[in-house]
Design a protein around this motif. Structure first.
Motif, short mmCIF file in Angstrom:
data_model
loop_
_atom_site.label_atom_id
_atom_site.label_comp_id
_atom_site.label_asym_id
_atom_site.label_seq_id
_atom_site.Cartn_x
_atom_site.Cartn_y
_atom_site.Cartn_z
N HIS A 111 1.04 -34.58 12.51
CA HIS A 111 1.79 -33.38 12.11
C HIS A 111 1.66 -33.03 10.63
O HIS A 111 2.30 -32.09 10.18
N ILE A 112 0.89 -33.80 9.84
CA ILE A 112 0.65 -33.42 8.45
C ILE A 112 -0.85 -33.46 8.17
O ILE A 112 -1.59 -34.22 8.79
N THR A 113 -1.30 -32.64 7.24
CA THR A 113 -2.71 -32.58 6.87
C THR A 113 -2.84 -32.12 5.42
O THR A 113 -2.00 -31.36 4.94
N PRO A 114 -3.87 -32.59 4.71
CA PRO A 114 -4.06 -32.09 3.34
C PRO A 114 -4.31 -30.59 3.35
O PRO A 114 -4.98 -30.07 4.25
N LEU A 115 -3.77 -29.91 2.38
CA LEU A 115 -4.03 -28.48 2.25
C LEU A 115 -5.49 -28.26 1.86
O LEU A 115 -6.13 -29.14 1.27
N PRO A 116 -6.05 -27.09 2.18
CA PRO A 116 -7.45 -26.81 1.85
C PRO A 116 -7.73 -26.99 0.36
O PRO A 116 -6.97 -26.53 -0.49
N GLY A 117 -8.81 -27.69 0.06
CA GLY A 117 -9.25 -27.89 -1.32
C GLY A 117 -8.65 -29.09 -2.02
O GLY A 117 -9.14 -29.52 -3.07
N VAL A 118 -7.59 -29.68 -1.47
CA VAL A 118 -6.90 -30.78 -2.14
C VAL A 118 -7.82 -31.98 -2.34
O VAL A 118 -7.92 -32.52 -3.44
N ILE A 119 -8.48 -32.41 -1.28
CA ILE A 119 -9.34 -33.61 -1.39
C ILE A 119 -10.45 -33.38 -2.42
O ILE A 119 -10.70 -34.23 -3.28
N GLY A 120 -11.11 -32.24 -2.38
CA GLY A 120 -12.18 -31.95 -3.33
C GLY A 120 -11.71 -31.90 -4.76
O GLY A 120 -12.34 -32.47 -5.66
N HIS A 121 -10.59 -31.23 -5.01
CA HIS A 121 -10.07 -31.13 -6.37
C HIS A 121 -9.60 -32.48 -6.90
O HIS A 121 -9.83 -32.82 -8.07
#
Length: 176
Positions: A111-121
């Motif tokens: 039910h949770i996931t990193p928001l787009p771009g978070v891992i890359g940044h």
């Protein structure tokens, strides 16, 4: 002699900044279930406590600290006033952390996931640690926030600074 150096400190909130929950996250996520578990175990003698999303209107939990949610849930479900429930807050935090720690990462991440771009940044920031330090600023129980970050792969970026020696170290924090 005093040694002076400069760096940039970047802090991140957890929910809504680094990760997003599904529409069911408020009722069904591991973190959401931990509230009911802790109130039941510490204040209710094991009496079943409904999920936060059933017991409280959204404005009484959305954006609130874990401590405030626990106090509100205790009042709404067991009739325990905040002045009394507050005395057991540390035990409830520990109970929530123990509850989450017994789970595998897959269940914590459900039910949770990193928001787009978070891992890359964050990966980019991890490569700048001589100039930039990153940390978490959250209303989550600190140990639970780190467990959530581990479960969704954010800790793998190596961008977040580890807890300092003065912080309350949760049992098992060496794992994260």
């Amino acid at each position: 002699p005093l040694c002076a150096f400069s760096f940039t400190l970047i802090t991140f909130d957890v929910d809504g900044t680094l990760v997003k929950g599904s529409g069911r996250a408020a009722a069904e996520s591991a973190h959401a279930r931990a509230f009911s578990h802790a109130v039941s175990e510490i204040l209710g003698g094991g009496k079943q406590v409904p999920p936060v999303a059933e017991a409280l209107p959204r404005h009484l939990y959305h954006g609130s600290t874990d401590g405030l949610i626990l106090l509100r849930l205790a009042r709404a479900t067991l009739g325990v006033e905040p002045e009394e429930a507050y005395k057991e807050l540390d035990r409830m935090f520990d109970c929530m952390y123990t509850y989450i720690s017994a789970m595998e990462n897959e269940e914590i991440a459900d039910h949770i996931t990193p928001l787009p771009g978070v891992i890359g940044h964050l990966t980019t920031l991890a490569n700048m640690q001589d100039q930039v330090l990153c940390g978490l600023v959250t209303g989550n129980v600190e140990g639970i926030a780190r467990k959530k970050m581990d479960a969704v792969g954010i800790l793998d970026t190596k961008a977040l600074s580890p807890p300092c020696e003065l912080q309350h170290l949760w049992p098992g924090s060496e794992d994260i």
